[in-house]
Write a protein that holds these residues in place. Structure first.
Motif: not given
Length: 286
Positions: A54-65
């Protein structure tokens, strides 16, 4: 809807709290351009409950516009509102990594993005009508949604004897039957399916079964048995004390944003912490 503590606010704009200055077109010159700023939103789940790949596996943040007029068009589209997908379409539009499917987001992570999107679109002040729990008076009240913290789901899990597994699941021991259930976190898609099922039953005048429907959605196994028949049988016969314990513990350990703020009634003086009421004016102010 929800945590954005320690937002990085990275992007092309060196000052994330200040909108970039547009390049105004001059006669015969280049067309109007606007560099839409972005920011990084902290995920309450810290990315640890997403499956490998999954693209968010292990990710602590996500970028949004930041939200623009285009997103406002999405939020006011009658067809999208009728289908109940306006918010999902808006979020899908502003998320930078388009490999991320909004419906696959964990519920708490989606809440964090919704609050961050609302703040970038209309500012950190959220003014809405609040009913005082003491005197029932209704008044306009302003809440600050700029920095909603994330809950400490690890501490809640420890306090409730919940163990996380390596594959993003968790085990809960029920007090009455002493049964061990393995559970998973619900996604936005799961939440939408449960809502549609509740609406379907209400339309047909059928009895509500929100608790058992939710149990069926997030219970993965019962005492190691993951068969649908075993799960269904247990859900139907679960002691009320166990059902209440499971609901409460599950709600406590779900990674989410905390939207509790101080409320003081101007009419009677009642004061207490309350959950920020997210009404229709959250994304449709005025």
């Amino acid at each position: 809807m929800s945590r954005n503590e320690d937002r990085l606010g990275l992007g092309t704009n060196p000052n994330p709290d200040q909108a970039p200055v547009p390049a105004v077109a001059t006669p015969g010159g280049p067309a109007f351009s606007w560099s839409v700023p972005t920011e990084f939103v902290e995920l309450p789940s810290q990315g640890i409950f997403y499956p490998a790949g999954h693209p968010l596996a292990g990710q602590k943040t996500v970028e949004i516009r930041y939200m623009t007029a285009k997103e406002e068009d999405i939020l006011t589209s009658r067809s999208l509102l009728k289908e109940g997908v306006a918010l999902d379409r808006m979020l899908q539009n502003i998320i930078v990594n388009q490999d991320i499917d909004i419906t696959s987001l964990l519920v708490g992570d989606k809440n964090a993005l919704l609050v961050a999107a609302r703040r970038t679109g209309y500012g950190p002040e959220y003014q809405t009508k609040v009913t005082c729990p003491a005197c029932d008076s209704v008044e306009e009240y302003s809440f600050d949604i700029s920095e909603p913290p994330c809950n400490d789901f690890r501490k809640e899990a420890e306090d409730n004897g919940v163990n996380f597994t390596s594959d993003g699941l968790f085990t809960i021991r029920l007090p009455m039957s002493n049964v061990e259930v393995v559970c998973r976190l619900l996604t936005s898609e799961d939440e939408g399916r449960l809502l549609k099922e509740a609406q379907r039953k209400d339309k047909r005048k059928q009895a509500s079964a929100s608790s058992t429907d939710a149990f069926r959605s997030y219970i993965v196994s019962v005492n190691g048995d993951d068969s649908i028949f075993t799960i269904e049988s247990f859900v139907q016969s679960m002691p009320a004390r166990d059902a209440r314990h499971l609901r409460n513990v599950y709600a406590a350990i779900v990674p989410n944003i905390v939207l509790n703020q101080n409320f003081e009634c101007l009419n009677c003086g009642y004061e207490a912490d309350m959950e920020v009421p997210l009404g229709l004016d959250f994304f449709w102010p005025g």
